[in-house]
Design a protein around this motif. Structure first.
Motif, mmCIF file in Angstrom:
data_model
loop_
_atom_site.group_PDB
_atom_site.id
_atom_site.type_symbol
_atom_site.label_atom_id
_atom_site.label_comp_id
_atom_site.label_asym_id
_atom_site.label_seq_id
_atom_site.Cartn_x
_atom_site.Cartn_y
_atom_site.Cartn_z
ATOM 1 N N MET A 191 -34.913 7.896 21.838
ATOM 2 C CA MET A 191 -35.901 6.850 22.116
ATOM 3 C C MET A 191 -35.441 5.973 23.277
ATOM 4 S SD MET A 191 -37.485 5.692 18.411
ATOM 5 C CE MET A 191 -35.936 5.397 17.558
ATOM 6 N N ALA A 192 -34.152 5.622 23.297
ATOM 7 C CA ALA A 192 -33.629 4.777 24.363
ATOM 8 C C ALA A 192 -33.743 5.475 25.722
ATOM 9 C CB ALA A 192 -32.179 4.407 24.065
ATOM 10 N N ALA A 193 -33.377 6.737 25.758
ATOM 11 C CA ALA A 193 -33.467 7.488 27.013
ATOM 12 C C ALA A 193 -34.912 7.583 27.491
ATOM 13 C CB ALA A 193 -32.861 8.882 26.836
ATOM 14 N N ALA A 194 -35.820 7.836 26.569
ATOM 15 C CA ALA A 194 -37.232 7.945 26.940
ATOM 16 C C ALA A 194 -37.765 6.621 27.465
ATOM 17 C CB ALA A 194 -38.052 8.418 25.738
ATOM 18 N N TYR A 195 -37.434 5.530 26.787
ATOM 19 C CA TYR A 195 -37.865 4.218 27.270
ATOM 20 C C TYR A 195 -37.289 3.922 28.644
ATOM 21 C CZ TYR A 195 -40.415 1.876 23.477
ATOM 22 O OH TYR A 195 -41.360 1.474 22.567
ATOM 23 N N LEU A 196 -35.993 4.161 28.842
ATOM 24 C CA LEU A 196 -35.381 3.836 30.125
ATOM 25 C C LEU A 196 -36.022 4.651 31.242
ATOM 26 C CD1 LEU A 196 -33.398 2.169 31.718
ATOM 27 C CD2 LEU A 196 -31.637 3.864 31.192
ATOM 28 N N HIS A 197 -36.240 5.924 31.008
ATOM 29 C CA HIS A 197 -36.893 6.766 32.011
ATOM 30 C C HIS A 197 -38.301 6.246 32.301
ATOM 31 C CE1 HIS A 197 -37.916 10.266 34.361
ATOM 32 N NE2 HIS A 197 -39.016 10.368 33.650
ATOM 33 N N HIS A 198 -39.053 5.978 31.262
ATOM 34 C CA HIS A 198 -40.444 5.530 31.385
ATOM 35 C C HIS A 198 -40.541 4.169 32.067
ATOM 36 C CE1 HIS A 198 -44.683 5.187 30.143
ATOM 37 N NE2 HIS A 198 -44.392 3.963 29.755
ATOM 38 N N LEU A 199 -39.770 3.213 31.582
ATOM 39 C CA LEU A 199 -39.886 1.844 32.080
ATOM 40 C C LEU A 199 -39.273 1.655 33.470
ATOM 41 C CD1 LEU A 199 -39.137 -0.070 28.763
ATOM 42 C CD2 LEU A 199 -41.351 0.139 29.917
ATOM 43 N N SER A 200 -38.323 2.506 33.838
ATOM 44 C CA SER A 200 -37.718 2.383 35.171
ATOM 45 C C SER A 200 -38.534 3.114 36.230
ATOM 46 C CB SER A 200 -36.289 2.931 35.168
ATOM 47 O OG SER A 200 -36.282 4.346 35.147
ATOM 48 N N GLY A 201 -39.496 3.901 35.785
ATOM 49 C CA GLY A 201 -40.288 4.668 36.746
ATOM 50 C C GLY A 201 -39.443 5.663 37.523
ATOM 51 N N GLY A 202 -38.353 6.115 36.922
ATOM 52 C CA GLY A 202 -37.483 7.085 37.571
ATOM 53 C C GLY A 202 -36.407 6.455 38.446
ATOM 54 N N ALA A 203 -36.295 5.126 38.443
ATOM 55 C CA ALA A 203 -35.312 4.430 39.277
ATOM 56 C C ALA A 203 -33.898 4.481 38.695
ATOM 57 C CB ALA A 203 -35.731 2.977 39.487
ATOM 58 N N VAL A 204 -33.773 4.995 37.467
ATOM 59 C CA VAL A 204 -32.475 5.124 36.812
ATOM 60 C C VAL A 204 -32.304 6.580 36.390
ATOM 61 C CG1 VAL A 204 -31.062 4.395 34.845
ATOM 62 C CG2 VAL A 204 -32.579 2.741 35.955
ATOM 63 N N GLU A 205 -31.125 7.114 36.627
ATOM 64 C CA GLU A 205 -30.798 8.450 36.138
ATOM 65 C C GLU A 205 -30.417 8.307 34.669
ATOM 66 O OE1 GLU A 205 -27.511 11.864 37.101
ATOM 67 O OE2 GLU A 205 -28.147 10.539 38.732
ATOM 68 N N VAL A 206 -31.104 9.032 33.798
ATOM 69 C CA VAL A 206 -30.953 8.837 32.358
ATOM 70 C C VAL A 206 -30.444 10.114 31.694
ATOM 71 C CG1 VAL A 206 -32.141 8.171 30.239
ATOM 72 C CG2 VAL A 206 -32.911 7.226 32.425
ATOM 73 N N ARG A 207 -29.467 9.933 30.795
ATOM 74 C CA ARG A 207 -28.940 11.043 29.994
ATOM 75 C C ARG A 207 -28.843 10.584 28.545
ATOM 76 N NH1 ARG A 207 -25.578 10.428 34.376
ATOM 77 N NH2 ARG A 207 -25.446 12.199 35.782
ATOM 78 N N SER A 208 -28.866 11.547 27.633
ATOM 79 C CA SER A 208 -28.554 11.249 26.231
ATOM 80 C C SER A 208 -27.836 12.461 25.660
ATOM 81 C CB SER A 208 -29.822 10.914 25.432
ATOM 82 O OG SER A 208 -30.608 12.062 25.229
#
Length: 139
Positions: free
Chosen positions: A20-37
């Motif tokens: 959930m955290a990874a999905a939120y970060l990806h979604h809310l950053s609009g792709g401005a953050v590289e996200v892993r889980s």
């Protein structure tokens, strides 16, 4: 190398909180953050209640797969966040490490998962602010 900040969310099974955290970060950053889980003992599937809770937010995680935690994932991340599940990560100098104490959604229904989801969203928005990344969608 990317100029984007990179964040790794870690939980033992990588099936609920970290997804959930990874999905939120990806979604809310609009792709401005590289996200892993990832997790030390990944589950077979993402928790169905987590999938349903995120779907209520317009975020589809049903196709996500729990992934095993690797040293490279930690090494390649600027920020490593464990989800209050007691999982440990390799320690590398210069990395930022946090532990978010969150209730485990495993075995809980949608009603119980919603407040966990909402807490994660609040924390992700705070993380975006700390990373100086504007939230693209603050629904």
């Amino acid at each position: 190398m990317s100029d984007k900040p990179s964040v790794l969310f870690v939980c033992v099974h990588n099936a609920g909180r970290s997804q959930m955290a990874a999905a939120y970060l990806h979604h809310l950053s609009g792709g401005a953050v590289e996200v892993r889980s990832a997790g030390s003992a990944p589950a077979e599937h993402v928790n169905p209640a987590a999938v349903a809770a995120m779907a209520e937010e317009g975020i589809d995680i049903h196709a996500e797969k729990p992934k095993v935690l690797t040293v490279d994932a930690v090494k390649d991340s600027d920020v490593v966040i464990t989800m209050g599940c007691g999982d440990t990560c390799p320690i590398f100098p210069g990395k930022r490490y946090e532990d978010w104490e969150l209730e485990d959604p495993a075995g809980q229904g949608l009603e119980a998962v919603r407040p966990i989801r909402d807490d994660i969203r609040r924390r992700v928005l705070g993380l975006l602010e700390e990373l100086n990344v504007s939230a693209a969608r603050t629904r």
